[in-house]
Scaffold this motif. Structure first.
Motif, PDB file in Angstrom:
ATOM      1  N   ARG A   1       1.046  -1.110  -0.328  1.00 46.61           N
ATOM      2  CA  ARG A   1       0.061   0.291  -0.153  1.00 46.61           C
ATOM      3  C   ARG A   1       0.825   0.967   0.114  1.00 46.61           C
ATOM      4  O   ARG A   1       0.301   2.421  -0.606  1.00 46.61           O
ATOM      5  CB  ARG A   1      -0.926  -0.278   1.493  1.00 46.61           C
ATOM      6  CG  ARG A   1      -2.170  -0.812   0.640  1.00 46.61           C
ATOM      7  CD  ARG A   1      -3.102  -0.497   2.549  1.00 46.61           C
ATOM      8  NE  ARG A   1      -3.836   1.005   2.568  1.00 46.61           N
ATOM      9  CZ  ARG A   1      -3.602   1.146   3.491  1.00 46.61           C
ATOM     10  NH1 ARG A   1      -3.729   0.519   4.620  1.00 46.61           N
ATOM     11  NH2 ARG A   1      -3.987   2.221   3.677  1.00 46.61           N
ATOM     12  N   ALA A   2       1.935   1.176   0.396  1.00 53.36           N
ATOM     13  CA  ALA A   2       3.178   2.034   0.523  1.00 53.36           C
ATOM     14  C   ALA A   2       3.510   2.551  -0.566  1.00 53.36           C
ATOM     15  O   ALA A   2       3.461   3.759  -1.262  1.00 53.36           O
ATOM     16  CB  ALA A   2       3.949   1.849   1.942  1.00 53.36           C
ATOM     17  N   LEU A   3       3.432   1.118  -1.494  1.00 54.34           N
ATOM     18  CA  LEU A   3       4.274   2.324  -2.410  1.00 54.34           C
ATOM     19  C   LEU A   3       3.314   2.375  -3.931  1.00 54.34           C
ATOM     20  O   LEU A   3       3.548   3.112  -4.053  1.00 54.34           O
ATOM     21  CB  LEU A   3       5.130   0.639  -3.477  1.00 54.34           C
ATOM     22  CG  LEU A   3       6.462  -0.594  -1.459  1.00 54.34           C
ATOM     23  CD1 LEU A   3       6.862  -1.512  -3.064  1.00 54.34           C
ATOM     24  CD2 LEU A   3       7.024   1.196  -2.374  1.00 54.34           C
ATOM     25  N   ARG A   4       2.091   1.614  -3.085  1.00 53.49           N
ATOM     26  CA  ARG A   4       1.291   2.257  -4.809  1.00 53.49           C
ATOM     27  C   ARG A   4       0.609   3.549  -3.823  1.00 53.49           C
ATOM     28  O   ARG A   4       0.649   4.691  -5.226  1.00 53.49           O
ATOM     29  CB  ARG A   4      -0.236   1.142  -4.160  1.00 53.49           C
ATOM     30  CG  ARG A   4      -0.164   0.378  -5.073  1.00 53.49           C
ATOM     31  CD  ARG A   4      -1.929  -0.268  -4.691  1.00 53.49           C
ATOM     32  NE  ARG A   4      -2.261  -0.179  -3.579  1.00 53.49           N
ATOM     33  CZ  ARG A   4      -2.596  -1.269  -2.543  1.00 53.49           C
ATOM     34  NH1 ARG A   4      -1.560  -2.465  -3.548  1.00 53.49           N
ATOM     35  NH2 ARG A   4      -2.891  -1.872  -1.760  1.00 53.49           N
ATOM     36  N   ALA A   5       1.233   4.726  -3.049  1.00 55.36           N
ATOM     37  CA  ALA A   5       0.609   5.587  -2.972  1.00 55.36           C
ATOM     38  C   ALA A   5       2.881   6.571  -2.911  1.00 55.36           C
ATOM     39  O   ALA A   5       3.148   7.565  -2.868  1.00 55.36           O
ATOM     40  CB  ALA A   5       0.747   6.067  -1.177  1.00 55.36           C
ATOM     41  N   GLU A   6       3.277   5.835  -3.295  1.00 55.21           N
ATOM     42  CA  GLU A   6       4.788   6.481  -3.743  1.00 55.21           C
ATOM     43  C   GLU A   6       5.590   6.582  -2.749  1.00 55.21           C
ATOM     44  O   GLU A   6       6.426   7.992  -2.560  1.00 55.21           O
ATOM     45  CB  GLU A   6       4.576   7.530  -5.172  1.00 55.21           C
ATOM     46  CG  GLU A   6       3.889   6.945  -6.271  1.00 55.21           C
ATOM     47  CD  GLU A   6       3.793   8.108  -7.325  1.00 55.21           C
ATOM     48  OE1 GLU A   6       4.104   8.725  -7.480  1.00 55.21           O
ATOM     49  OE2 GLU A   6       3.278   7.287  -8.308  1.00 55.21           O
ATOM     50  N   VAL A   7       5.073   6.034  -1.523  1.00 54.52           N
ATOM     51  CA  VAL A   7       6.511   6.058  -0.355  1.00 54.52           C
ATOM     52  C   VAL A   7       7.234   5.099  -0.596  1.00 54.52           C
ATOM     53  O   VAL A   7       6.578   3.889  -0.299  1.00 54.52           O
ATOM     54  CB  VAL A   7       5.015   5.966   0.915  1.00 54.52           C
ATOM     55  CG1 VAL A   7       6.014   5.774   1.935  1.00 54.52           C
ATOM     56  CG2 VAL A   7       4.115   7.289   0.944  1.00 54.52           C
ATOM     57  N   PRO A   8       8.571   5.434  -0.472  1.00 52.03           N
ATOM     58  CA  PRO A   8       9.774   4.168  -0.317  1.00 52.03           C
ATOM     59  C   PRO A   8       9.286   3.259   0.858  1.00 52.03           C
ATOM     60  O   PRO A   8       8.873   4.301   2.133  1.00 52.03           O
ATOM     61  CB  PRO A   8      10.321   5.242  -0.733  1.00 52.03           C
ATOM     62  CG  PRO A   8      10.448   6.193  -0.885  1.00 52.03           C
ATOM     63  CD  PRO A   8       8.938   6.478  -0.728  1.00 52.03           C
ATOM     64  N   VAL A   9      10.114   2.803   1.279  1.00 53.67           N
ATOM     65  CA  VAL A   9       9.913   1.718   2.373  1.00 53.67           C
ATOM     66  C   VAL A   9      11.028   1.770   2.785  1.00 53.67           C
ATOM     67  O   VAL A   9      11.993   0.641   1.391  1.00 53.67           O
ATOM     68  CB  VAL A   9       9.101   0.476   2.685  1.00 53.67           C
ATOM     69  CG1 VAL A   9       8.792  -0.221   3.580  1.00 53.67           C
ATOM     70  CG2 VAL A   9       7.548   0.809   2.125  1.00 53.67           C
ATOM     71  N   ARG A  10      11.391   1.868   3.897  1.00 58.17           N
ATOM     72  CA  ARG A  10      12.689   0.986   4.386  1.00 58.17           C
ATOM     73  C   ARG A  10      12.780   0.036   5.026  1.00 58.17           C
ATOM     74  O   ARG A  10      11.474  -0.361   5.896  1.00 58.17           O
ATOM     75  CB  ARG A  10      13.934   1.835   4.973  1.00 58.17           C
ATOM     76  CG  ARG A  10      14.711   1.378   5.822  1.00 58.17           C
ATOM     77  CD  ARG A  10      15.432   2.690   6.934  1.00 58.17           C
ATOM     78  NE  ARG A  10      16.291   3.510   6.143  1.00 58.17           N
ATOM     79  CZ  ARG A  10      17.965   3.065   6.668  1.00 58.17           C
ATOM     80  NH1 ARG A  10      17.676   3.175   8.460  1.00 58.17           N
ATOM     81  NH2 ARG A  10      18.819   3.103   6.887  1.00 58.17           N
ATOM     82  N   GLY A  11      13.354  -1.272   4.979  1.00 60.18           N
ATOM     83  CA  GLY A  11      13.438  -2.315   6.257  1.00 60.18           C
ATOM     84  C   GLY A  11      14.126  -2.516   6.945  1.00 60.18           C
ATOM     85  O   GLY A  11      15.203  -2.197   6.308  1.00 60.18           O
ATOM     86  N   TYR A  12      14.013  -2.359   8.445  1.00 60.75           N
ATOM     87  CA  TYR A  12      15.300  -2.431   9.340  1.00 60.75           C
ATOM     88  C   TYR A  12      15.075  -3.941   9.738  1.00 60.75           C
ATOM     89  O   TYR A  12      13.972  -5.268   9.784  1.00 60.75           O
ATOM     90  CB  TYR A  12      14.965  -2.002  10.743  1.00 60.75           C
ATOM     91  CG  TYR A  12      15.004  -0.617  10.729  1.00 60.75           C
ATOM     92  CD1 TYR A  12      16.491   0.022  11.343  1.00 60.75           C
ATOM     93  CD2 TYR A  12      14.226   0.745  10.562  1.00 60.75           C
ATOM     94  CE1 TYR A  12      16.453   1.395  10.951  1.00 60.75           C
ATOM     95  CE2 TYR A  12      13.892   1.848  11.305  1.00 60.75           C
ATOM     96  CZ  TYR A  12      15.680   2.724  10.506  1.00 60.75           C
ATOM     97  OH  TYR A  12      16.281   3.282  11.208  1.00 60.75           O
TER      98      TYR A  12
END
Lengths: 315, 315
Positions: free
Chosen positions: A143-154
């Motif tokens: 869902r973040a990617l669909r909103a063009e929000v990149p995601v970092r994974g810790y």
């Protein structure tokens, strides 16, 4: 003082530029006893940006009861709007879809999720198996990617675990690949209890390289529990990593890991990078002044050796 | 804890074995406010030897008025006689011929002299030019060698100087060569104010190599003022140095250099070496227990992060 210190002397095999991912306002303050007022947090983050930090992890959208130190996330974000306009990256941690909804509604442009390389810590931290946490993150990331929000994974416990002891590299590689498959842009390899030494860093980065993960998709996140954070960071730089997590003034640690002390202090990292002629865009003196100012709000001196040495000199 | 930490993972290009030159009883206690009773010093040194340290710098034969903390050198040495029989090396610092006479009369088998790479520190510390200090050391070294007592040369301010700023490598090389010419067996390169970074370490060791000085004649002595000691030590190991100075519990520093804090803590060094599978013969747990015990005599906690982390775990 007639000459500037540290002396700038590059060393072979190191990157020309490093991006510091500043985690003080989130990972740092989350683990301090003192609850800092939202106005002080906003000023802290503005000061960090003014010192030249381009990525400042601002807060966490976990349930306020879990982390009372960051319960004011929704009040904080509007106070930082001008920084977004200045192209300062302000990622926030989100644990689940509800956290994502809250973050997106406040205009957050970048998020992070928090996984574990070990079953023990996944249970202790999120009350789930490693695979269950990844399943939980799946809709958050998509869902973040669909909103063009990149995601970092810790990824926590990449080197040692307080219950399980040494963590095999293959176990870490498996979860890194899963997080990348989910769509994470970058994986931050965490030495949550600070036990790693340089050979282990070389071995893990080598195993990740063999698995096809380029160092440009990785960050390193070392804790200074046994004084090893900077040597391990130097080792990671020699293997092509160019993103380093650090916490201004050495704020924070991990509340669930018994012996964990602070993150690598951004100032101690900067002293080394500046000496090596590695560009970060950060002004050490302004950063030290910021950590000193925050320490007065926390009512205790900074654990960073560089902050102590430079504050002492200027006082 | 199901697995032993740190995990042992060797890294390429490092030595198989490192000799730790323990400086806590001399360089450490010399810079502590508390004056430790001679019986405690003797017990401290015995405990260090019992933990596996094979070289323990025991004390200093400077004028008692200069360093009241070590004024009991003549009382201490007879309390250590059994250690000499156990082949533990117990060098002592001597500043001049009078100090040498006192040391030799007590059966000392190894000494050290203390020079400076910079004129400012030579003046501040010994009230002489660099060349005048070398002239002063000449008869000390030659008389020691005639008595079959090997001499170590300490060289201060090899990287930065509080008055002069960065120190050019050529200036350090010149004094190292002079000390070797005098007959010193080993030169300990001191970063007295803790400002060095890894590129500077590489550059200085490279310049010394070009001048014909093999790394086996060198030791490194880093201070943790800016948190850089362990990264610099790691860098020196990569360039062939196999003797490292460290201070149990991170005791000491330099009383003349304003911002100097402690030496590299032996325990923090050991954590890294043990993780790298580098043999030292030292038992980390016994050493931590010793530093804890001494800290109770000094009335303050150890500044070593490893000591704090492991003490916390065991308490």
């Amino acid at each position: 003082m007639t000459g500037e210190l540290p002396m700038r002397v590059p060393d072979a095999g190191l990157p020309a530029r490093v991006r510091i991912h500043e985690v003080g306002p989130r990972d740092g303050l989350q683990n301090e006893k003192t609850i800092v007022p939202v106005a002080v947090k906003a000023e802290f983050i503005h000061r960090l940006a003014d010192a030249g930090l381009t990525t400042v992890e601002a807060t966490s959208f976990v349930h306020p009861a879990w982390v009372p130190q960051l319960a004011d996330a929704a009040e904080l974000m509007p106070l930082l709007e001008d920084l977004g306009d200045r192209a300062v990256r302000l990622p926030v941690l989100v644990p689940n879809e509800r956290g994502l909804d809250r973050a997106l509604s406040l205009g957050v442009r970048e998020i992070a999720v928090f996984a574990s390389a070990t079953e023990s810590f996944a249970q202790a931290n999120l009350n789930r198996t490693v695979d269950e946490t990844l399943t939980m993150f799946e809709p958050v990331v998509s869902r973040a990617l669909r909103a063009e929000v990149p995601v970092r994974g810790y990824l926590s416990m990449c080197f040692g675990d307080p219950w399980e002891g040494p963590v095999p590299a293959a176990q870490v590689v498996r979860v890194v690949l899963r997080l990348l498959d989910l769509g994470c842009e970058e994986i931050s390899l965490g030495d949550t209890i600070g036990v790693a030494t340089p050979g282990q860093v070389t071995a893990l980065l080598g195993a990740l390289g063999e698995a096809g993960v380029p160092p440009g998709r990785l960050a390193v996140h070392f804790h200074d529990t046994y004084g090893q954070a900077l040597s391990n960071t130097l080792t990671a730089l020699r293997h092509g990593v160019t993103t380093v997590d650090a916490s201004a003034g050495g704020l924070g640690g991990c509340p669930f890991a018994k012996s964990a002390t602070g993150n690598l202090a951004t100032e101690d990292l900067l002293w080394m990078l500046q000496g090596l002629g590695i560009d970060t865009g950060v002004d050490l003196r302004r950063l030290v002044a910021t950590s000193d100012w925050l320490a007065s709000h926390l009512g205790r001196p900074s654990p960073s050796r560089t902050v102590r040495a430079l504050s002492h000199k200027e006082s």
